[in-house]
Design an enzyme around this catalytic site. Structure first.
Site, PDB file in Angstrom:
ATOM      1  N   ASP A 132     -47.690  20.174 -76.336  1.00 57.53           N
ATOM      2  CA  ASP A 132     -48.591  20.730 -75.315  1.00 57.53           C
ATOM      3  C   ASP A 132     -49.148  22.080 -75.741  1.00 57.53           C
ATOM      4  O   ASP A 132     -49.475  22.927 -74.903  1.00 57.53           O
ATOM      5  CB  ASP A 132     -47.900  20.835 -73.953  1.00 57.53           C
TER       6      ASP A 132
ATOM      7  N   HIS B 269     -46.588  13.160 -66.219  1.00 50.22           N
ATOM      8  CA  HIS B 269     -47.321  13.633 -65.032  1.00 50.22           C
ATOM      9  C   HIS B 269     -47.148  12.752 -63.798  1.00 50.22           C
ATOM     10  O   HIS B 269     -47.523  13.190 -62.707  1.00 50.22           O
ATOM     11  CB  HIS B 269     -48.815  13.816 -65.315  1.00 50.22           C
TER      12      HIS B 269
ATOM     13  N   ASP C  50     -53.942  20.496 -76.266  1.00 48.38           N
ATOM     14  CA  ASP C  50     -55.085  20.774 -75.399  1.00 48.38           C
ATOM     15  C   ASP C  50     -56.141  21.662 -76.047  1.00 48.38           C
ATOM     16  O   ASP C  50     -56.935  22.299 -75.344  1.00 48.38           O
ATOM     17  CB  ASP C  50     -54.606  21.430 -74.108  1.00 48.38           C
TER      18      ASP C  50
ATOM     19  N   HIS D 105     -45.820  13.887 -73.231  1.00 47.43           N
ATOM     20  CA  HIS D 105     -45.306  15.258 -73.251  1.00 47.43           C
ATOM     21  C   HIS D 105     -44.485  15.517 -71.992  1.00 47.43           C
ATOM     22  O   HIS D 105     -44.977  16.015 -70.993  1.00 47.43           O
ATOM     23  CB  HIS D 105     -46.429  16.286 -73.422  1.00 47.43           C
TER      24      HIS D 105
ATOM     25  N   HIS E 221     -52.891  13.198 -63.455  1.00 48.22           N
ATOM     26  CA  HIS E 221     -52.590  14.557 -63.891  1.00 48.22           C
ATOM     27  C   HIS E 221     -51.820  15.210 -62.740  1.00 48.22           C
ATOM     28  O   HIS E 221     -50.895  14.595 -62.198  1.00 48.22           O
ATOM     29  CB  HIS E 221     -53.853  15.314 -64.298  1.00 48.22           C
TER      30      HIS E 221
END
Length: 375
Positions: free
Chosen positions: A319, A190, A20, A211, A149
């Protein structure tokens, strides 16, 4: 770096599924690489990622997340700005980074000593309910879309929201089919377990989690249940195990939930997102340190995925720069050799470790593209 880690990372550098950095740089410096120069170590600035530490960690490929929050009022525009920033980053460091959209391009970059830079959009809200937008993101180089998300979309249920769709709507199934046609990876991190199954019922390409970790070891809903892991193995897919402490142990899960509740109390628009850069949560973090969590806990999740889905199903999705704390031994992108050393001590062969670092993920990227319809 142990001799085993050195040999593995020379033969098969890490291809990490999720980082990110771009969103963090947006908030800190407006993507100004003169202000935050990734060519120098940014540890003192609190970042997990920079070029020296990518080198130290043996990273040869990175899916850079072009995520935007679910609360973003103009998600498509902001996603385009994130993509633009990724291109700017690669242009800024041409000797170190190389843009990649295929497995062959990743391998060429690795062979040239560069970090292959791929893009992943972390949320179905980023296409604005438009298959045309999905197609244009693909043309711009985005190679996976996470179906949700933290919040549901109009067409898919998230793992961390109240279910309303029973998994996927008809349009959600159309999204999955169009991604298959384009050769994009259908990212199931997610999403709810019901959405995972619904997507796997539709998709014709290997399962992909950018992830996530194993729900059998930590009950966080972001993790992958065993019945889904079995389907990952059946599709010859991959779960890129993440390093988020709250997804690794039950104690850290409870700690992360408490932190998110405190952020909500403080009025955060997106609790659980970007806490590392929010000054108002720091007193709580100081008073409530992260419970114990180590590289061994990550290794446990990697081994569980191997046990249920098979050794070809394991990958890594750290992540980094999207989490407020990391496990002991994995402080930043330089830490991958420590995980390889832990697994080598548990009896993993060098060929198995090479699958974990990049070969399994590259196989899935290649197979998704091979299944795309000619255009």
């Amino acid at each position: 770096m142990t001799e085993t880690s050195d040999r593995v990372l020379t033969a098969a550098p890490v291809l990490d599924g999720h980082n990110d950095l771009l969103w963090t740089l947006r908030g800190r410096c407006g993507y100004d690489f003169a202000h935050t120069d990734l060519a120098v170590d940014q540890s003192d600035a609190g970042l997990h990622t920079d070029l020296p530490r990518l080198r130290k960690g043996g990273v040869g490929g990175q899916f850079w997340s072009v995520w935007v929050p679910c609360s973003e009022p103009h998600p498509v525009t902001t996603t385009l700005e994130q993509i633009d920033a990724a291109y700017a980053m690669v242009r800024r460091y041409p000797a170190d980074l190389a843009f990649a959209t295929t497995a062959d391009e990743v391998e060429r970059a690795m062979a040239a000593g560069q970090v292959a830079s791929l893009l992943g959009a972390e949320g179905g809200h980023q296409i604005g309910n438009s298959l045309g937008t999905l197609r244009m993101l693909h043309r711009l180089g985005v190679r996976y879309l996470t179906l949700t998300h933290n919040d549901n979309t109009d067409w898919a249920d998230s793992a961390t929201d109240e279910p309303v769709h029973g998994g996927l709507t008809d349009f959600g199934r159309d999204v999955v089919r169009e991604m298959n046609r384009l050769g994009m990876l259908v990212d199931l991190s997610h999403v709810s377990a019901q959405t995972m199954h619904a997507a796997l019922d539709v998709s014709t390409t290997p399962a992909f989690f950018s992830h996530s970790s194993a729900r059998a070891l930590c009950s966080h809903p972001r993790n992958v249940p065993d019945d889904v892991l079995a389907r990952v193995g059946a599709t010859d897919g991959v779960v890129m195990v993440t390093f988020v402490p709250g997804f690794l142990t039950e104690e850290c899960h409870a700690w992360m939930d408490a932190m998110t509740a405190e952020e909500a109390r403080l009025g955060a628009t997106d609790p659980g997102v970007g806490a590392a850069d929010r000054a108002d949560i720091k007193p709580w973090l100081d008073a409530n340190p992260r419970p114990p969590c180590t590289v061994a806990d990550v290794a446990d999740h990697v081994e569980h995925v191997r046990e249920v889905a098979g050794v070809r199903a394991v990958g890594l999705g750290g992540d980094f720069d999207g989490i407020v704390a990391t496990p002991d031994g994995l402080p930043d992108v330089s830490g991958y050799p420590a995980l390889l050393a832990e697994l080598a001590d548990r009896g993993w062969s060098e060929s198995e470790l090479a699958g974990l670092t990049s070969r399994n993920a590259l196989r899935v990227v290649r197979e998704a593209l091979a299944a795309a319809e000619p255009r």
